[in-house]
Design a protein around this motif. Sequence first.
Motif, short mmCIF file in Angstrom:
data_model
loop_
_atom_site.label_atom_id
_atom_site.label_comp_id
_atom_site.label_asym_id
_atom_site.label_seq_id
_atom_site.Cartn_x
_atom_site.Cartn_y
_atom_site.Cartn_z
N UNK A 99 15.10 47.33 -22.81
CA UNK A 99 15.89 46.60 -23.81
C UNK A 99 17.23 46.19 -23.21
N UNK A 100 17.83 45.16 -23.79
CA UNK A 100 19.16 44.73 -23.40
C UNK A 100 20.18 45.55 -24.19
N UNK A 101 20.66 46.61 -23.56
CA UNK A 101 21.59 47.52 -24.23
C UNK A 101 22.29 48.35 -23.17
N UNK A 102 23.49 48.81 -23.51
CA UNK A 102 24.23 49.68 -22.59
C UNK A 102 23.68 51.09 -22.60
N UNK A 103 23.02 51.45 -23.67
CA UNK A 103 22.45 52.78 -23.78
C UNK A 103 21.23 52.72 -24.70
N UNK A 104 20.32 53.64 -24.49
CA UNK A 104 19.10 53.70 -25.30
C UNK A 104 19.39 54.50 -26.57
N UNK A 105 19.10 53.95 -27.75
CA UNK A 105 19.31 54.69 -29.00
C UNK A 105 18.58 56.03 -28.99
#
Length: 213
Positions: A188-194
């Motif tokens: 995913x495009x994210x700084x961190x994984x939920x």
Amino acid sequence: MTAETSQTLDRGLKVLKLLADTDHGLTVTELSQKLGVNRTVVYRLLATLEQHALVRRDLGGRARVGLGVLRLGRQVHPLVREAALPALRSLAEDIGATAHLTLVDGADALAVAVVEPSWTDYHVAYRAGFRHPLDRGAAGRAILAARQKLAEEPGYTLMHGELEAGASGAAAPLLGVTGVEGSVGVVMLADAVPERVGPRVVDAAREVAEALR
């Protein structure tokens, strides 16, 4: 052995399994001892397997797995992909991220099935056939962690930016599937994984493993 099974085929399959478990090949004598049969039987088994390119013998006479096994292995990918798609589709839709099944291919991690979410405005483009070293990315590292048995409980691996700038990934290994080494994950495009993604990926990996058993 039962009346419905073939003793010769059984022995031939045992030869392939024995050869697959060694990096240096086995001699006729070694195979004879491991199978508990005489050398003549082993010679006949090897000759038959060689005709189908499933076994080869080197200059020293040691038997090794042949390239014909690789050709058979390539046909496994479509079957594995088909079995994994329902769990991957559910994972992609639930998380809103691109889900993938990755298998070991030599020293690489090879994506053999990819499902993109249908409802997101944007997601990471990831394609089947994409490969990368096993020691990079969540998918490969999850496989390596399973090899090393770093945890008794099924776990997951998180990574950020190793394969694509700005992208994060989570992956969990396939466990308990004979002959298949791989992982299920999302990118995913994210700084961190939920926080909820890791356990959800573990569940998806378990679903895929059950479909493959």
